[in-house]
Design a protein around this motif. Structure first.
Motif, mmCIF file in Angstrom:
data_model
loop_
_atom_site.group_PDB
_atom_site.id
_atom_site.type_symbol
_atom_site.label_atom_id
_atom_site.label_comp_id
_atom_site.label_asym_id
_atom_site.label_seq_id
_atom_site.Cartn_x
_atom_site.Cartn_y
_atom_site.Cartn_z
ATOM 1 N N CYS A 32 53.816 42.370 -30.092
ATOM 2 C CA CYS A 32 54.568 42.570 -31.341
ATOM 3 C C CYS A 32 55.992 43.049 -31.060
ATOM 4 O O CYS A 32 56.926 42.657 -31.751
ATOM 5 N N VAL A 33 56.135 43.929 -30.077
ATOM 6 C CA VAL A 33 57.456 44.518 -29.845
ATOM 7 C C VAL A 33 58.263 43.821 -28.747
ATOM 8 O O VAL A 33 59.480 43.978 -28.685
ATOM 9 N N ASN B 288 57.612 41.591 -36.351
ATOM 10 C CA ASN B 288 56.822 42.096 -35.232
ATOM 11 C C ASN B 288 55.336 41.871 -35.505
ATOM 12 O O ASN B 288 54.680 42.691 -36.145
#
Lengths: 198, 326
Positions: B322-323, B223
């Motif tokens: 990132c997620v 991530n």
């Protein structure tokens, strides 16, 4: 090769110019900088080194000033003027050549640092009188207008294909971003690369 | 360019011996040659490090060691780096052009000078170039300048993308000092803030050589995101950039890393935001709070007020990437 500059000038010239430099303290800055340039040209000891470089499969033995960039060596010393000087500061990509098969900027490469490496310029792409497929593709796809950035674009494009960065239009544009074209022939350039890409 | 003597060092010991008062080391040369052409650096002697310093990437017990002569393009496309520290690869590929990345070295990237226009224009004042001449950017054109950690002497920013990822990844810098001793410096302590002597960009002692960098193993390879905002999409320096990385357990944030380029004299870590996120859930709400914490302390200049909102949005977006991206 030229002889050392300081040897070719007489004592009289030296004495005359020394007294000229003494009066510098009373002269405005612009005149001063001119005299300093003259001084650097004739009296500062330049560092020359003997080199042997391989360009387009041909060996050259030369004495070069340590300051000589690969770009200046190609254009001024050897006479290969296909490689262009755009900005001379690493911002435009017009001077792109291949060093050991990798695309690099000749304006930011010191000649002193490249002995033993193989240099390929735009003059070295065509084989046996036949243009490189990328050169053909640039012609067919209008990959240029004025043509000044073209040698750099083609050298960069050949490397882009070899590196495998031709997966999509976006990838080609990203990996060709180091070569500026102020005529904005970018669409033609991208098409030419797509034509040659596997 | 001023005339200079050139010598190629066979190893680091001989490089240090060759060095003198007015000498400089050269590796890729992508920044130094340009600075020499503009008479900003005028060394009497250049010492070529290309054969003297390692260009290998090696696996170590607790991380990866990268020789200082590893070229930027080699580093960005190395399979070990792509596997363990893809954030680093992503950041490198957002910087410069393929030609320049083929030339630039890892050590040289750390030592590149600012691209502040006042530093490059020798007709203008710049304390970094000529100490005591004043800072032209402070009250002048400071669109690209710093928003945090600057002083009245200097508002320049560090230009690297690679270094933003490295500071986020808790890297260590290995240096060889002129006395022959080796020292490991935390990446965060390598570069410095300008204070009253902005002519110094970093804490590397005079005559010392960067020999390698080491990145400890971590779990930031799933991530992560590197977001760079600039005047054009490619081949331009950052207005701001954000390196974000999360170590997640389900939706719980175990560790967070957040760093930025284009905001300070050094690659900047946003530790308050990192500490806040640790132990929280990975939600849009929390990312927003982290971004607000980060921008709390910044103090933009006349022309770069836009960086506040830009940074806030970029941090939020970067954590969201990132997620969601993988």
């Amino acid at each position: 090769m030229k002889t050392e500059a300081s040897n070719t000038y007489s004592r009289r010239f030296f004495i005359k110019s020394s007294s000229a430099f003494t009066t510098l303290a009373f002269i405005p800055n612009s005149v001063k900088s001119f005299f300093y340039q003259v001084k650097e040209k004739f009296f500062v000891k330049k560092q020359k080194i003997p080199l042997s470089v391989s360009i387009n499969n041909k060996e050259y033995r030369l004495d070069v000033d340590t300051r000589t960039t690969l770009l200046d060596l190609l254009r001024e010393n050897i006479g290969l003027t296909g490689t262009k000087k755009g900005c001379d500061h690493g911002q435009c990509g017009a001077c792109t050549v291949h060093i050991d098969g990798e695309r690099r900027l000749s304006c930011l490469t010191l000649t002193a640092m490249i002995p033993g490496k193989e240099i390929t310029t735009i003059e070295g792409l065509a084989k046996d009188g036949k243009l490189h497929p990328m050169q053909e593709a640039f012609i067919e796809n209008d990959g240029f207008q004025c043509g000044y950035c073209t040698p750099g674009q083609i050298m960069s494009a050949v490397a882009c294909v070899q590196e495998g960065h031709t997966g999509s239009t976006e990838e080609i544009k990203e990996f060709m971003s180091g070569n500026l074209c102020r005529c904005a022939a970018y669409n033609g350039i991208t098409r030419a690369i797509q034509k040659v890409a596997p | 360019m001023k005339p200079f003597e050139y010598s190629k060092a066979e190893n680091t010991t001989s490089a240090i011996k060759l060095a003198g008062n007015s000498s400089m080391y050269i590796s890729g040369g992508t920044n130094l040659i340009d600075l020499m052409k503009k008479h900003i650096h005028e060394p009497d002697k250049l010492i070529d490090l290309t054969d003297a310093v390692s260009s290998e990437i090696t696996v170590q017990e607790n991380g990866i060691r990268i020789g200082a002569m590893v070229r930027n393009s080699t580093l960005a496309e190395d399979s070990l780096i792509l596997d363990k520290f893809p954030l680093l690869s992503r950041a490198i590929l957002k910087g410069a052009s393929p030609q320049i990345r083929n030339m630039a070295s890892t050590g040289g990237n750390l030592l590149q000078r600012t691209r502040c226009p006042y530093f490059y224009d020798t007709a203008l004042p710049c304390n970094k170039r000529i100490p005591g001449s004043g800072c032209g950017a402070l009250e002048g054109n400071n669109r690209m300048s710093a928003v945090i950690g600057y002083s009245n002497s200097c508002v320049a920013v560090h230009p690297s993308d690679m270094c933003v990822a490295l500071v986020a990844l808790d890297t260590k810098v290995e240096i060889l000092k002129p006395d022959g001793n080796t020292e490991m410096i935390n990446f965060e302590d390598f570069h410095r803030l300008p204070g009253d002597n902005p002519q110094k960009d970093n804490n590397l002692p005079d005559g010392a050589i960067i020999t390698a960098i080491e990145i400890q193993n971590n779990s930031f390879n799933k991530n992560y995101d590197y977001l760079k905002l600039r005047e054009r999409e490619s081949y331009a320096f950052a207005l701001i950039s954000v390196a974000a990385a999360l170590e997640l357990s389900g939706n719980l944030i175990r560790e967070a890393r957040l760093a930025s380029g284009g905001v300070a004299h050094k690659p900047w870590r946003w530790k308050d935001a990192e500490n806040f996120l640790k132990g929280e859930n990975a939600t849009e709400e929390n990312f927003k709070k982290a971004a607000e914490l980060a921008i709390e302390k910044i103090a933009p200049l006349e022309d770069n007020k836009f960086k506040t909102e830009m940074l806030k949005g970029a941090i939020q977006q970067s954590f969201m990437n990132c997620v969601t991206n993988r």
